[in-house]
Design a protein around this motif. Sequence first.
Motif, mmCIF file in Angstrom:
data_model
loop_
_atom_site.group_PDB
_atom_site.id
_atom_site.type_symbol
_atom_site.label_atom_id
_atom_site.label_comp_id
_atom_site.label_asym_id
_atom_site.label_seq_id
_atom_site.Cartn_x
_atom_site.Cartn_y
_atom_site.Cartn_z
ATOM 1 N N GLU A 151 0.827 -1.207 0.000
ATOM 2 C CA GLU A 151 0.000 0.000 0.000
ATOM 3 C C GLU A 151 0.861 1.256 0.000
ATOM 4 O O GLU A 151 0.545 2.253 -0.669
ATOM 5 N N ALA A 152 1.972 1.215 0.747
ATOM 6 C CA ALA A 152 2.822 2.401 0.851
ATOM 7 C C ALA A 152 3.557 2.686 -0.459
ATOM 8 O O ALA A 152 3.598 3.837 -0.921
ATOM 9 N N VAL A 153 4.149 1.654 -1.056
ATOM 10 C CA VAL A 153 4.931 1.898 -2.277
ATOM 11 C C VAL A 153 4.038 2.166 -3.483
ATOM 12 O O VAL A 153 4.500 2.709 -4.486
ATOM 13 N N SER A 154 2.761 1.806 -3.363
ATOM 14 C CA SER A 154 1.851 2.046 -4.494
ATOM 15 C C SER A 154 1.611 3.532 -4.730
ATOM 16 O O SER A 154 1.098 3.918 -5.786
ATOM 17 N N GLN A 155 1.974 4.369 -3.754
ATOM 18 C CA GLN A 155 1.826 5.813 -3.961
ATOM 19 C C GLN A 155 2.813 6.325 -5.008
ATOM 20 O O GLN A 155 2.680 7.438 -5.505
ATOM 21 N N LEU A 156 3.819 5.507 -5.341
ATOM 22 C CA LEU A 156 4.749 5.844 -6.414
ATOM 23 C C LEU A 156 4.391 5.020 -7.637
ATOM 24 O O LEU A 156 4.294 3.809 -7.563
ATOM 25 N N ASP A 157 4.210 5.664 -8.774
ATOM 26 C CA ASP A 157 3.960 4.912 -10.005
ATOM 27 C C ASP A 157 5.213 4.947 -10.868
ATOM 28 O O ASP A 157 6.210 5.608 -10.535
ATOM 29 N N SER A 158 5.182 4.224 -11.972
ATOM 30 C CA SER A 158 6.353 4.131 -12.846
ATOM 31 C C SER A 158 6.769 5.489 -13.392
ATOM 32 O O SER A 158 7.964 5.782 -13.549
ATOM 33 N N GLU A 159 5.797 6.341 -13.649
ATOM 34 C CA GLU A 159 6.109 7.669 -14.182
ATOM 35 C C GLU A 159 6.889 8.498 -13.172
ATOM 36 O O GLU A 159 7.869 9.173 -13.514
ATOM 37 N N GLN A 160 6.453 8.423 -11.905
ATOM 38 C CA GLN A 160 7.157 9.171 -10.859
ATOM 39 C C GLN A 160 8.570 8.621 -10.661
ATOM 40 O O GLN A 160 9.546 9.366 -10.489
ATOM 41 N N GLU A 161 8.682 7.288 -10.705
ATOM 42 C CA GLU A 161 10.005 6.678 -10.576
ATOM 43 C C GLU A 161 10.938 7.135 -11.686
ATOM 44 O O GLU A 161 12.100 7.464 -11.444
ATOM 45 N N GLU A 162 10.431 7.144 -12.909
ATOM 46 C CA GLU A 162 11.280 7.517 -14.037
ATOM 47 C C GLU A 162 11.690 8.979 -13.953
ATOM 48 O O GLU A 162 12.828 9.342 -14.281
ATOM 49 N N THR A 163 10.790 9.830 -13.505
ATOM 50 C CA THR A 163 11.125 11.244 -13.326
ATOM 51 C C THR A 163 12.249 11.410 -12.309
ATOM 52 O O THR A 163 13.206 12.166 -12.524
ATOM 53 N N THR A 164 12.127 10.691 -11.208
ATOM 54 C CA THR A 164 13.157 10.769 -10.169
ATOM 55 C C THR A 164 14.474 10.199 -10.671
ATOM 56 O O THR A 164 15.547 10.757 -10.398
ATOM 57 N N ALA A 165 14.411 9.087 -11.415
ATOM 58 C CA ALA A 165 15.630 8.484 -11.964
ATOM 59 C C ALA A 165 16.356 9.478 -12.869
ATOM 60 O O ALA A 165 17.586 9.599 -12.824
ATOM 61 N N ARG A 166 15.610 10.184 -13.691
ATOM 62 C CA ARG A 166 16.228 11.154 -14.593
ATOM 63 C C ARG A 166 16.867 12.291 -13.795
ATOM 64 O O ARG A 166 17.952 12.776 -14.138
ATOM 65 N N GLU A 167 16.223 12.725 -12.732
ATOM 66 C CA GLU A 167 16.809 13.783 -11.905
ATOM 67 C C GLU A 167 18.131 13.318 -11.293
ATOM 68 O O GLU A 167 19.106 14.084 -11.212
ATOM 69 N N LEU A 168 18.162 12.067 -10.856
ATOM 70 C CA LEU A 168 19.397 11.514 -10.287
ATOM 71 C C LEU A 168 20.507 11.474 -11.331
ATOM 72 O O LEU A 168 21.662 11.823 -11.044
ATOM 73 N N VAL A 169 20.172 11.049 -12.540
ATOM 74 C CA VAL A 169 21.171 10.971 -13.613
ATOM 75 C C VAL A 169 21.670 12.368 -13.978
ATOM 76 O O VAL A 169 22.879 12.578 -14.162
ATOM 77 N N ASP A 170 20.782 13.309 -14.069
ATOM 78 C CA ASP A 170 21.183 14.668 -14.425
ATOM 79 C C ASP A 170 22.170 15.239 -13.408
ATOM 80 O O ASP A 170 23.098 15.971 -13.781
ATOM 81 N N ARG A 171 21.960 14.934 -12.127
ATOM 82 C CA ARG A 171 22.869 15.447 -11.102
ATOM 83 C C ARG A 171 24.250 14.795 -11.194
ATOM 84 O O ARG A 171 25.260 15.403 -10.852
ATOM 85 N N LYS A 172 24.274 13.555 -11.647
ATOM 86 C CA LYS A 172 25.516 12.791 -11.692
ATOM 87 C C LYS A 172 26.234 12.919 -13.034
ATOM 88 O O LYS A 172 27.433 12.625 -13.147
ATOM 89 N N LEU A 173 25.532 13.362 -14.037
ATOM 90 C CA LEU A 173 26.032 13.329 -15.414
ATOM 91 C C LEU A 173 27.337 14.108 -15.572
ATOM 92 O O LEU A 173 28.291 13.636 -16.209
ATOM 93 N N ARG A 174 27.385 15.281 -14.996
ATOM 94 C CA ARG A 174 28.555 16.136 -15.189
ATOM 95 C C ARG A 174 29.827 15.463 -14.689
ATOM 96 O O ARG A 174 30.898 15.599 -15.310
#
Length: 225
Positions: A151-174
């Motif tokens: 029930e708790a993890v269901s508050q995150l969907d695949s779209e939200q996960e992918e958005t967060t993943a991209r933010e993480l990559v952008d911070r690390k990319l440089r």
Amino acid sequence: GSRRSRGARGEGGSRGSTARGDDARGRRGRRGGGRGFGESSGEGGGDFSSSRAEKEEPPADPAERARGICLRLLTGNPRTRKQLADALRKREIPDEVADEVLSRFEEVGLVNDGAFADAWVESRHHGRGLARRALAQELRTKGVDSTLIDEAVSQLDSEQEETTARELVDRKLRSTRGLDRDKRLRRLAGMLARKGYSQGMALRVVRQALEEEGEDTEFLGDEGY
């Protein structure tokens, strides 16, 4: 006349001496009384020490100890029922007592594993960028029931996960610039994997980020990282 005068003075002197003597004895008597009171007080002090020892509170009963332990632990951070149960067991609180106390804490809302799981997911996803898989694993180690975890993890969907993943990559990319393309891919995708993102999502997000920087990702393999 002089004899009477001397006699009067003698009597006066004698009376004065007697009065002073009586007064001195009175003072000594009072001081003596003080010493006696002190001695009595000393005896009383012994009695007081004895009575204080007798009046020392006996060790609190297990339920009272358990409540105190739980309240202290809950003061800093929310805890799951299992975390509290483990703490009580380490302090040798009988299991049946711990179970009763924890059930009562649940009744009044001081322990709520569902609310704990929801808050954990919210905090750890937005604060650390953890994906659902990693969050679920953390909650399992804290003893949260699988239904509550779902029930708790269901508050995150695949779209939200992918958005967060991209933010993480952008911070690390440089920090990966200057490395060859394959190494950049492995480093960035590996970072996402450690945070619980699936291989497919990690590769997709990293490739997109590299392409936007002008990297050719057409021939990058999908064999993993």
